[in-house]
Design a protein around this motif. Structure first.
Motif, PDB file in Angstrom:
ATOM      1  N   VAL A   2     -45.107  18.944 -43.097  1.00  0.00           N
ATOM      2  CA  VAL A   2     -45.545  17.877 -44.001  1.00  0.00           C
ATOM      3  C   VAL A   2     -45.699  18.420 -45.424  1.00  0.00           C
ATOM      4  O   VAL A   2     -45.239  17.796 -46.397  1.00  0.00           O
ATOM      5  CB  VAL A   2     -46.878  17.270 -43.515  1.00  0.00           C
ATOM      6  N   VAL A   3     -46.322  19.580 -45.556  1.00  0.00           N
ATOM      7  CA  VAL A   3     -46.529  20.181 -46.877  1.00  0.00           C
ATOM      8  C   VAL A   3     -45.188  20.469 -47.557  1.00  0.00           C
ATOM      9  O   VAL A   3     -44.997  20.174 -48.742  1.00  0.00           O
ATOM     10  CB  VAL A   3     -47.357  21.477 -46.757  1.00  0.00           C
ATOM     11  N   SER A   4     -44.254  21.027 -46.801  1.00  0.00           N
ATOM     12  CA  SER A   4     -42.938  21.349 -47.363  1.00  0.00           C
ATOM     13  C   SER A   4     -42.196  20.090 -47.805  1.00  0.00           C
ATOM     14  O   SER A   4     -41.560  20.070 -48.869  1.00  0.00           O
ATOM     15  CB  SER A   4     -42.090  22.099 -46.330  1.00  0.00           C
ATOM     16  N   MET A   5     -42.284  19.031 -47.002  1.00  0.00           N
ATOM     17  CA  MET A   5     -41.620  17.775 -47.337  1.00  0.00           C
ATOM     18  C   MET A   5     -42.196  17.183 -48.623  1.00  0.00           C
ATOM     19  O   MET A   5     -41.462  16.675 -49.475  1.00  0.00           O
ATOM     20  CB  MET A   5     -41.766  16.775 -46.189  1.00  0.00           C
ATOM     21  N   ILE A   6     -43.507  17.264 -48.770  1.00  0.00           N
ATOM     22  CA  ILE A   6     -44.156  16.716 -49.963  1.00  0.00           C
ATOM     23  C   ILE A   6     -43.675  17.444 -51.219  1.00  0.00           C
ATOM     24  O   ILE A   6     -43.275  16.815 -52.216  1.00  0.00           O
ATOM     25  CB  ILE A   6     -45.690  16.810 -49.844  1.00  0.00           C
ATOM     26  N   PHE A   7     -43.694  18.783 -51.173  1.00  0.00           N
ATOM     27  CA  PHE A   7     -43.266  19.564 -52.339  1.00  0.00           C
ATOM     28  C   PHE A   7     -41.784  19.365 -52.630  1.00  0.00           C
ATOM     29  O   PHE A   7     -41.378  19.283 -53.798  1.00  0.00           O
ATOM     30  CB  PHE A   7     -43.568  21.053 -52.119  1.00  0.00           C
ATOM     31  N   MET A   8     -40.967  19.304 -51.586  1.00  0.00           N
ATOM     32  CA  MET A   8     -39.537  19.117 -51.785  1.00  0.00           C
ATOM     33  C   MET A   8     -39.256  17.752 -52.416  1.00  0.00           C
ATOM     34  O   MET A   8     -38.488  17.632 -53.381  1.00  0.00           O
ATOM     35  CB  MET A   8     -38.788  19.229 -50.455  1.00  0.00           C
ATOM     36  N   ASN A   9     -39.877  16.711 -51.883  1.00  0.00           N
ATOM     37  CA  ASN A   9     -39.659  15.361 -52.405  1.00  0.00           C
ATOM     38  C   ASN A   9     -40.107  15.232 -53.861  1.00  0.00           C
ATOM     39  O   ASN A   9     -39.423  14.612 -54.683  1.00  0.00           O
ATOM     40  CB  ASN A   9     -40.402  14.335 -51.547  1.00  0.00           C
ATOM     41  N   LYS A  10     -41.261  15.811 -54.164  1.00  0.00           N
ATOM     42  CA  LYS A  10     -41.762  15.723 -55.539  1.00  0.00           C
ATOM     43  C   LYS A  10     -40.854  16.484 -56.507  1.00  0.00           C
ATOM     44  O   LYS A  10     -40.602  16.029 -57.628  1.00  0.00           O
ATOM     45  CB  LYS A  10     -43.194  16.252 -55.609  1.00  0.00           C
ATOM     46  N   CYS A  67     -35.898  24.038 -52.207  1.00  0.00           N
ATOM     47  CA  CYS A  67     -36.426  24.099 -50.837  1.00  0.00           C
ATOM     48  C   CYS A  67     -37.036  25.450 -50.514  1.00  0.00           C
ATOM     49  O   CYS A  67     -38.000  25.538 -49.751  1.00  0.00           O
ATOM     50  CB  CYS A  67     -35.322  23.767 -49.837  1.00  0.00           C
ATOM     51  N   VAL A  68     -36.476  26.516 -51.104  1.00  0.00           N
ATOM     52  CA  VAL A  68     -37.052  27.848 -50.904  1.00  0.00           C
ATOM     53  C   VAL A  68     -38.477  27.881 -51.458  1.00  0.00           C
ATOM     54  O   VAL A  68     -39.419  28.325 -50.791  1.00  0.00           O
ATOM     55  CB  VAL A  68     -36.194  28.934 -51.590  1.00  0.00           C
ATOM     56  N   TYR A  69     -38.647  27.396 -52.683  1.00  0.00           N
ATOM     57  CA  TYR A  69     -39.971  27.405 -53.296  1.00  0.00           C
ATOM     58  C   TYR A  69     -40.906  26.389 -52.637  1.00  0.00           C
ATOM     59  O   TYR A  69     -42.127  26.582 -52.636  1.00  0.00           O
ATOM     60  CB  TYR A  69     -39.862  27.139 -54.796  1.00  0.00           C
ATOM     61  N   ASP A 102     -38.630   4.109 -55.544  1.00  0.00           N
ATOM     62  CA  ASP A 102     -37.482   4.406 -54.697  1.00  0.00           C
ATOM     63  C   ASP A 102     -37.324   5.894 -54.423  1.00  0.00           C
ATOM     64  O   ASP A 102     -36.411   6.310 -53.709  1.00  0.00           O
ATOM     65  CB  ASP A 102     -36.198   3.917 -55.377  1.00  0.00           C
ATOM     66  N   VAL A 103     -38.195   6.699 -55.008  1.00  0.00           N
ATOM     67  CA  VAL A 103     -38.040   8.151 -54.858  1.00  0.00           C
ATOM     68  C   VAL A 103     -38.443   8.601 -53.444  1.00  0.00           C
ATOM     69  O   VAL A 103     -37.808   9.452 -52.863  1.00  0.00           O
ATOM     70  CB  VAL A 103     -38.898   8.908 -55.911  1.00  0.00           C
ATOM     71  N   PHE A 104     -39.492   7.994 -52.860  1.00  0.00           N
ATOM     72  CA  PHE A 104     -39.986   8.460 -51.566  1.00  0.00           C
ATOM     73  C   PHE A 104     -39.739   7.417 -50.480  1.00  0.00           C
ATOM     74  O   PHE A 104     -39.852   6.241 -50.697  1.00  0.00           O
ATOM     75  CB  PHE A 104     -41.503   8.764 -51.650  1.00  0.00           C
ATOM     76  N   LEU A 142     -35.872  28.075 -43.020  1.00  0.00           N
ATOM     77  CA  LEU A 142     -36.526  26.782 -43.220  1.00  0.00           C
ATOM     78  C   LEU A 142     -35.955  26.070 -44.450  1.00  0.00           C
ATOM     79  O   LEU A 142     -35.755  24.852 -44.435  1.00  0.00           O
ATOM     80  CB  LEU A 142     -38.036  26.981 -43.382  1.00  0.00           C
ATOM     81  N   ALA A 143     -35.680  26.847 -45.500  1.00  0.00           N
ATOM     82  CA  ALA A 143     -35.107  26.254 -46.716  1.00  0.00           C
ATOM     83  C   ALA A 143     -33.731  25.676 -46.420  1.00  0.00           C
ATOM     84  O   ALA A 143     -33.371  24.609 -46.934  1.00  0.00           O
ATOM     85  CB  ALA A 143     -35.021  27.305 -47.815  1.00  0.00           C
ATOM     86  N   LEU A 144     -32.956  26.377 -45.604  1.00  0.00           N
ATOM     87  CA  LEU A 144     -31.627  25.894 -45.242  1.00  0.00           C
ATOM     88  C   LEU A 144     -31.716  24.566 -44.496  1.00  0.00           C
ATOM     89  O   LEU A 144     -30.958  23.623 -44.776  1.00  0.00           O
ATOM     90  CB  LEU A 144     -30.920  26.938 -44.375  1.00  0.00           C
ATOM     91  N   ILE A 145     -32.647  24.489 -43.565  1.00  0.00           N
ATOM     92  CA  ILE A 145     -32.823  23.256 -42.784  1.00  0.00           C
ATOM     93  C   ILE A 145     -33.263  22.106 -43.699  1.00  0.00           C
ATOM     94  O   ILE A 145     -32.709  20.998 -43.635  1.00  0.00           O
ATOM     95  CB  ILE A 145     -33.853  23.475 -41.662  1.00  0.00           C
ATOM     96  N   PHE A 146     -34.248  22.365 -44.559  1.00  0.00           N
ATOM     97  CA  PHE A 146     -34.745  21.315 -45.442  1.00  0.00           C
ATOM     98  C   PHE A 146     -33.714  20.925 -46.494  1.00  0.00           C
ATOM     99  O   PHE A 146     -33.672  19.770 -46.931  1.00  0.00           O
ATOM    100  CB  PHE A 146     -36.041  21.774 -46.135  1.00  0.00           C
ATOM    101  N   SER A 147     -32.874  21.877 -46.894  1.00  0.00           N
ATOM    102  CA  SER A 147     -31.891  21.577 -47.941  1.00  0.00           C
ATOM    103  C   SER A 147     -30.858  20.555 -47.481  1.00  0.00           C
ATOM    104  O   SER A 147     -30.263  19.851 -48.304  1.00  0.00           O
ATOM    105  CB  SER A 147     -31.186  22.863 -48.387  1.00  0.00           C
TER     106      SER A 147
END
Length: 232
Positions: free
Chosen positions: A208-216, A176-178, A230-232, A148-153
């Protein structure tokens, strides 16, 4: 490793510990709860039929016939049924049985005269199997989180470049791992609770949860000359 251990404990360890406690330990199960049985001339003979719940699967043994007909089961679910000569794995849905696999008992290579006492002698093997299963669940949890981290990265690295964060791909991958931590816990808890919510719903929540943490996390590396909007 710690996260993988906790996930494996939630998904497998808790159920295994409670099940062993429920039956009073494997020795008590084999010597006091399983009816007397003997395996002789490639046929199993048990004193009377028995049923045992193991996780989401029902084990049923009745040696009156060579095989147990799944259609004779009274409730729906996943079954492993053992007759005098065959092991049948399958499920029952709306009162109709569906066989997945039929294995003759002779292919299990049980020694002639195999009985309760000889089964009890294999208790250390069963506990070792549980340990191996726990390690396997740990490895699967770790692999799932890394995948999942690889995909999100891939998306995260693009975001980091567009925002001029200066983050390397390795750093983005670590983020992305964390970022998956809470998501994989949600998935594991849902699995342990017998899929309280459908897998699809849980995966959407996890996404959704992973995207939120990754973006922040990536957004925290944005330099001050880029407007926060412009961050999100």
């Amino acid at each position: 490793v710690i996260i993988s251990f906790l996930l494996a404990f939630i998904e497998f360890g808790i159920d295994a510990i409670f099940w062993v406690g429920k039956v009073g330990g494997l020795r008590n199960l084999i010597t006091n709860k399983i009816p007397a049985f003997t395996y002789h001339d490639n046929k199993l003979d048990i004193e009377h039929d028995m049923q045992l719940e193991i996780g989401n699967t029902t084990l049923y043994i009745n040696t009156e016939n060579s095989s147990v007909d799944l259609d004779s089961m009274e409730t729906d679910g996943v079954y492993i049924v053992i007759g005098s000569e065959n092991i049948v794995m399958g499920m029952v849905s709306d009162g109709k049985g569906y066989e997945y696999m039929v294995t003759p008992l002779k292919y299990m290579f049980l020694p002639d005269g195999f009985n309760n006492s000889k089964l009890a002698a294999l208790i250390p093997v069963f506990y070792m199997y549980m340990v191996i299963m726990f390690i396997s669940v740990m490895a699967a949890s770790e692999g799932r989180q890394l995948l999942l981290a690889l995909i999100f990265s891939i998306a995260g690295n693009g975001l980091a470049r567009n925002l001029n964060t200066g983050l390397s791909y390795g750093k983005v991958f670590t983020i992305c791992v964390y970022a998956q931590t809470l998501s994989v816990f949600i998935i594991s808890v849902n699995t342990a609770l017998g899929y309280l919510l459908s897998s699809f719903v849980v995966w959407i929540i996890a996404l959704v949860v992973s995207m939120i943490f990754m973006n922040k996390a990536i957004g925290s590396y944005v330099s001050g000359d880029i407007p926060p909007g412009d961050v999100f």
